[in-house]
Design a protein around this motif. Structure first.
Motif, PDB file in Angstrom:
ATOM      1  N   ASN A  83      42.214  41.800  41.327  1.00 20.87           N
ATOM      2  CA  ASN A  83      42.883  41.023  40.292  1.00 20.87           C
ATOM      3  C   ASN A  83      42.036  39.796  39.967  1.00 20.87           C
ATOM      4  OD1 ASN A  83      45.094  42.767  40.259  1.00 20.87           O
ATOM      5  ND2 ASN A  83      46.146  41.623  41.853  1.00 20.87           N
ATOM      6  N   THR A 122      55.386  47.917  39.095  1.00 20.42           N
ATOM      7  CA  THR A 122      55.235  46.483  38.865  1.00 20.42           C
ATOM      8  C   THR A 122      55.939  46.093  37.570  1.00 20.42           C
ATOM      9  OG1 THR A 122      53.050  46.576  39.904  1.00 20.42           O
ATOM     10  CG2 THR A 122      53.600  44.578  38.699  1.00 20.42           C
ATOM     11  N   SER A 131      57.525  42.335  35.282  1.00 23.99           N
ATOM     12  CA  SER A 131      57.363  40.908  35.114  1.00 23.99           C
ATOM     13  C   SER A 131      58.515  40.375  34.268  1.00 23.99           C
ATOM     14  CB  SER A 131      56.010  40.596  34.463  1.00 23.99           C
ATOM     15  OG  SER A 131      55.751  39.202  34.466  1.00 23.99           O
ATOM     16  N   THR A 161      46.793  42.409  30.852  1.00 27.71           N
ATOM     17  CA  THR A 161      46.416  41.015  30.609  1.00 27.71           C
ATOM     18  C   THR A 161      47.654  40.224  30.212  1.00 27.71           C
ATOM     19  OG1 THR A 161      44.209  41.687  29.863  1.00 27.71           O
ATOM     20  CG2 THR A 161      44.942  39.466  29.297  1.00 27.71           C
ATOM     21  N   GLU A 219      45.900  36.313  33.374  1.00 33.01           N
ATOM     22  CA  GLU A 219      45.984  37.132  34.589  1.00 33.01           C
ATOM     23  C   GLU A 219      45.578  38.565  34.250  1.00 33.01           C
ATOM     24  OE1 GLU A 219      49.678  35.649  37.107  1.00 33.01           O
ATOM     25  OE2 GLU A 219      50.122  35.608  34.963  1.00 33.01           O
ATOM     26  N   ARG A 220      44.431  38.974  34.777  1.00 36.05           N
ATOM     27  CA  ARG A 220      43.956  40.347  34.619  1.00 36.05           C
ATOM     28  C   ARG A 220      44.324  41.100  35.889  1.00 36.05           C
ATOM     29  NH1 ARG A 220      42.141  43.448  30.971  1.00 36.05           N
ATOM     30  NH2 ARG A 220      40.149  43.975  31.975  1.00 36.05           N
ATOM     31  N   SER A 221      45.378  41.880  35.806  1.00 34.70           N
ATOM     32  CA  SER A 221      45.961  42.511  36.991  1.00 34.70           C
ATOM     33  C   SER A 221      45.701  44.013  36.979  1.00 34.70           C
ATOM     34  CB  SER A 221      47.469  42.250  37.042  1.00 34.70           C
ATOM     35  OG  SER A 221      47.733  40.856  37.049  1.00 34.70           O
ATOM     36  N   HIS A 266      42.480  40.649  46.070  1.00 28.15           N
ATOM     37  CA  HIS A 266      43.083  41.986  46.129  1.00 28.15           C
ATOM     38  C   HIS A 266      44.332  41.932  47.004  1.00 28.15           C
ATOM     39  CE1 HIS A 266      43.570  46.274  45.954  1.00 28.15           C
ATOM     40  NE2 HIS A 266      42.452  46.391  45.250  1.00 28.15           N
ATOM     41  N   TYR A 321      43.835  47.835  33.602  1.00 27.01           N
ATOM     42  CA  TYR A 321      44.184  46.425  33.761  1.00 27.01           C
ATOM     43  C   TYR A 321      45.182  46.003  32.691  1.00 27.01           C
ATOM     44  CZ  TYR A 321      40.822  45.254  37.395  1.00 27.01           C
ATOM     45  OH  TYR A 321      40.155  45.172  38.594  1.00 27.01           O
ATOM     46  N   ASP A 328      42.354  36.011  38.069  1.00 24.96           N
ATOM     47  CA  ASP A 328      43.082  34.940  37.388  1.00 24.96           C
ATOM     48  C   ASP A 328      42.058  33.989  36.776  1.00 24.96           C
ATOM     49  OD1 ASP A 328      45.355  36.098  38.312  1.00 24.96           O
ATOM     50  OD2 ASP A 328      45.915  34.497  39.705  1.00 24.96           O
TER      51      ASP A 328
END
Length: 929
Positions: free
Chosen positions: A389, A540, A542, A484, A426-428, A342, A482, A391
């Motif tokens: 989170n 956020t 990316s 992915t 990555e499950r964020s 986290h 979430y 991974d």
């Protein structure tokens, strides 16, 4: 192989002594010194040619499975990060909101993590799909099964002439077990004395050989699970700093802020309705000079300091002697790992600033912003544990091939193929921007009632009392979720090697030659969740990227025993990479000297070149945006302020805000390095060896994001006629800077470029000694030491050269690092005491001010040491029980008075961790003993 032709030579006394001191540190019987022994030629990391000398021109540190267990190391990452060579700090599980919080890596001599070549059984590892610090390719070393490791070999210094790209700082070769006489079961459990970090590990491995010895199999599996350590488990991080240079502050968890009137406290109930949040610690707070708000001093505790994880690794190795001259071999290593962490309360919030800028309240005639930190009670029954989170990674490594001897000749061959791949999911945890905005519009802001008459911001008549109310878990769940993201790297390679260890005879012995050809393909793809690219997620973003390249290389090594005491080793390699329609190639070479004036003494030296090819992320990383300011040298010059004299230039030109775009660059060239070393090995008696080596690096063309100020300075040179405005340089520069119709800079394109350089000098030393006291047992000592003597860095050509050893604003790495262990064996009992030490480092005040140690409260923190202890006893034949305690004295990071009261983590996470004392009980049973 059941019947292989083996070359045998009389070995030096030095070889016997070093072998006993390093490879057999706790042997019960010392090797005889006066009688020459014979050893099969073996291939050691740092050479392609089988030989009997363990110490050569290339220093090698060997860490055996016995060392790993006795010193209490829990993973391959733990082994490498504790090494005396690993003087550089790296991001990891403590680096909240970093790009690779779920991965582990190492920095040798303070150089970037990507400057290390990682091998498993001599073949390259696949890169981690996510990027270190968001921009650099590196290797994650957390998925290697520690119980199945036979030894780890570390080669410091440039090694590209044998191992190709990336081998600038050194090479790390993890060698897995190849033979077992029977099944071995290992069970280990433990925890920490301060709470959290409970772990369980079990592994089983077994070996089998056919009756005629032609078939050999080994298989193993390792399973491990560890719970996270939360910041609230440690006194230092469970709340804001109580002993800083300013009074302890609290989190601004429910805040209304104005650019004109600062904090506006508009809760008629004085935080009573939210008093139950954050474990009942939320209350009315006052920040001097700003105003009041609702907050808790304990919000820093809601992040993880060490990841939770669950992993399984499967390993299999097989050989088949087809005949006396041909052996078939194969290896498979599979790893599945789930990492949970986290990033903390400080990154789990909402505010109007992101999407509204400000809003206007006509009743207050003020511009305001709302800021709300989400509490565990609003997230559901498990609080922050429900918003972690995850991974999830799967890596596969398959090697197969054939090796043997060409007929009746002295030529050996090895032809094989290796395929590696690394998949990352990555499950964020995500906050949905539109849903969160709408929730606060519906419950707090209300309908828009116009716009601000001066600035044009949206106007609302908020219900401020509703803002000071908890959010229900149902509402929180409706506006969060979430994302992915998927990413993958792969590396396929065909490799063919021929070797002749007795090519021809020379005065000092037989010359040896090895020639290697490699052909491969590398791929990288990073595919973020669509919600991270289109603005669906609040706060956020990316960046996508991907590409592939073909690669090929030819390597040769020639070992020449010119005289009995003198050996010369020459190696050369040519690497080429075909990517984006162009070929990037680089030849490298090295010359090594070994001089043995007497059997017990070796002088050695090596000079060579090393390189790092542009990584796939350097070439193909997608575009991302950012805001910054730049000196508009052209406008300042028009106003009479020349470069170097822009302090009084109006801020509209000297601090011009612009929107920047950064990306990879397909035109990058390799990073280049000249590396040389010199040292000695002295072993006057058996089981005693002293090594001292000096290393020197000169690294150029390092990859860095292009400087916006450098571009605007070059633009002035082009527009003023210093450089030809029609030249390719000027045309390229002008194309990267966009100006509006008024002539003001609006946009600048700053891709990655080759521009930086650094120089490094270091010395390493080791001392190993063992002695058999007979009835009193056997004692062995192993120590190593590293000191960085000189380390400078220049990011851009126009910048001053930075001394990284004396400038704490640029580097907080220790200058010196050492470790050592003392092991005593007596019958069925053995005990080891291990110490890890590093020298003084800068405190917070020194690290966070450009003037470094000249800043107020700046100083150095003292040197640091931690101690591990282990005891092993053989209960009965084949059954061992071990008790291991790491950080025996439960040392936490040193008190640093220079942190502010607003810090939730008043220690340097690059140098220390907060695990504290950890303890393990381990049972190991070897069946059939």
């Amino acid at each position: 192989m059941s019947s292989r032709k083996a070359s045998r030579l009389k070995r030096h006394r030095l070889t016997a002594a070093v072998f006993a001191a390093i490879v057999l540190p706790a042997a019960g019987t010392a090797l005889a010194q006066d009688q020459p022994k014979e050893l099969d030629r073996v291939t050691v990391t740092g050479s392609l040619i089988p030989q009997t000398d363990i110490e050569t021109a290339t220093p090698v540190m060997v860490i055996s499975a016995e060392d790993i267990h006795a010193r209490g190391f829990t993973s391959v990452a733990d082994v490498l990060q504790k090494s005396s060579f690993a003087t550089g700090g790296v991001q990891g599980s403590q680096s909240s909101a970093s790009f690779t919080q779920g991965a582990k890596t190492v920095s040798l001599f303070g150089l970037p993590p990507g400057y290390v070549k990682y091998l498993i059984d001599g073949r390259p590892m696949s890169s981690y799909p996510a990027l270190y610090n968001g921009s650099d390719t590196f290797n994650n070393i957390s998925g290697i099964p520690i119980d199945l490791v036979d030894r780890i070999e570390i080669l410091p210094g440039g090694q590209s002439s044998l191992y190709g790209s990336d081998a600038i700082a050194g090479v790390i070769n993890v060698i897995l077990k190849k033979k077992l006489d029977g099944a071995v079961l290992d069970i280990r459990g433990g925890g920490t004395s301060e709470g959290g970090g409970n772990s369980f590990r079990v592994s089983i491995a077994d070996g089998w050989s056919s009756a005629d010895g032609r078939v050999n199999l080994l298989g193993g599996v390792q399973y491990e699970k560890q719970s996270p350590i939360w910041a609230y488990d440690r006194d230092l991080t469970k709340q804001y700093n109580q002993n800083g240079t300013t009074p302890q502050l609290s989190g601004r968890d429910i805040l209304i802020n104005s650019p004109f009137t600062r904090y506006n406290f508009l809760d008629p109930d004085n935080c009573a309705n939210v008093a139950g949040l954050f474990g009942g610690t939320t209350e009315l707070q006052t920040r001097p000079g700003f105003g009041q708000y609702c907050g808790s001093i304990y919000t820093p505790g809601y992040r993880t300091l060490d990841n939770g994880s669950e992993s399984t690794q499967l390993y299999a190795h097989a050989t088949f002697d087809f005949n006396d001259n041909v052996q078939l071999y194969g290896d498979v290593l599979y790893s599945h790992e789930k990492v949970d962490y986290h990033i903390g309360s400080g990154y789990t919030w909402w505010g109007t600033s992101a999407d509204f800028g400000y809003f206007y309240d006509p009743n207050l005639d003020d511009l305001l912003n709302l800021q709300k930190a989400f509490a565990p009670e609003e997230m559901g029954a498990r609080g922050f544990k429900d918003t972690m989170n995850h991974d999830i990674s799967d890596s596969l490594r398959v090697t197969f091939g054939a090796k043997g001897t060409l007929g009746a000749s002295n030529w050996d061959y090895d032809f094989g193929g290796t395929y590696t791949e690394y998949k990352l999911k990555e499950r964020s945890f995500a906050r949905w921007a539109d849903k969160m905005d709408q929730y606060f519009i519906d419950h707090v802001l209300g309908p828009q009632v116009g716009v601000d008459p001066v600035y044009g911001y949206a106007a609302f008549n908020p219900d401020y009392a509703a803002f000071y109310q908890p959010i229900s878990p149902e509402d929180f769940a409706a506006m969060t979720g979430y994302t992915t993201s998927h990413s993958k790297t792969s590396d396929s390679m065909l490799r063919f090697q021929v070797t002749n260890a007795t090519l021809f005879h020379m005065p000092g012995g037989d010359a040896g030659l090895a020639v290697v050809a490699e052909l491969g393909k590398q791929k990288w793809d990073y595919d973020p969740a669509p919600e991270l690219l289109d603005g669906t997620v609040w706060g956020t973003t990316s960046v996508a990227g991907g590409g592939d390249r073909d690669r090929y290389a030819v390597t040769s090594e020639l070992r020449l025993p010119v005289l009995t005491p003198l050996t010369v080793t020459l190696s050369g390699r040519y690497d080429a990479f075909d990517a984006a329609g162009r070929t990037i190639d680089k030849p490298t070479y090295s010359v090594g000297l070994e001089y043995r004036p007497v059997d017990s003494l070796l002088f050695r030296g090596k000079y060579g070149t090393a390189f790092r090819a542009p990584t796939l992320s350097d070439l193909f990383q997608g575009e991302s945006g950012y805001y910054s300011t730049v000196i508009d040298y052209t406008q300042c010059a028009q106003l009479g302020y020349a470069p170097g004299n822009t302090d009084n230039c109006p801020s509209s030109a000297s601090e011009r805000q612009f929107f920047g775009t950064q990306s990879g660059n397909v035109d990058l060239k390799p990073i280049n390095a000249d590396v040389w070393s010199a040292g000695l090995v002295w072993s006057p008696i058996d089981r005693m060896a002293l090594t001292v080596d000096y290393f020197n690096w000169d690294i150029d063309d390092e990859v860095t994001q292009q400087s916006a100020n450098g571009l605007t300075l070059q633009e002035l040179a082009c527009r003023s006629g210093v450089d030809d405005i029609n030249s390719p340089l000027c045309q390229q520069t002008l194309s990267q800077i966009t100006r509006n119709t008024q002539g003001n800079i609006t946009d600048i394109y700053t891709p990655k470029i080759n521009v930086s350089n650094q120089k490094l000098e270091a010395v390493t030393a080791s001392f190993n000694y063992g002695y058999d006291f007979g009835a009193w047992g056997d004692l062995s000592l192993r120590t190593s030491f590293t000191e960085n003597l000189h380390h400078t860095y220049q990011q851009y050509a126009e910048d001053d050269v930075v001394n990284l050893l004396t400038n704490p604003y640029w580097s907080s790495d220790p200058k010196r690092k050492a470790d050592g262990s003392l092991t005593w064996k007596l019958g069925d009992f053995s005990a080891t005491w291990y110490v890890n030490w590093f020298s003084e480092t800068p405190n917070y005040a020194a690290r966070n001010n450009p003037i470094g140690y000249e800043a107020a409260n700046a100083r150095k923190l003292g040197s640091w040491a931690t101690n591990n202890a282990s005891v092993t006893y053989e209960l009965f034949d084949g059954m061992e029980v071990s008790l291991l305690v790491n950080n025996v004295f439960n040392r936490m990071p040193p008190y640093d008075f220079s942190y502010l009261g607003s810090s939730g983590a008043p220690y340097n996470e690059y140098n220390w961790d907060l695990n504290g004392r950890t303890y393990y009980l381990e049972l190991r049973y070897a069946f059939g003993h």
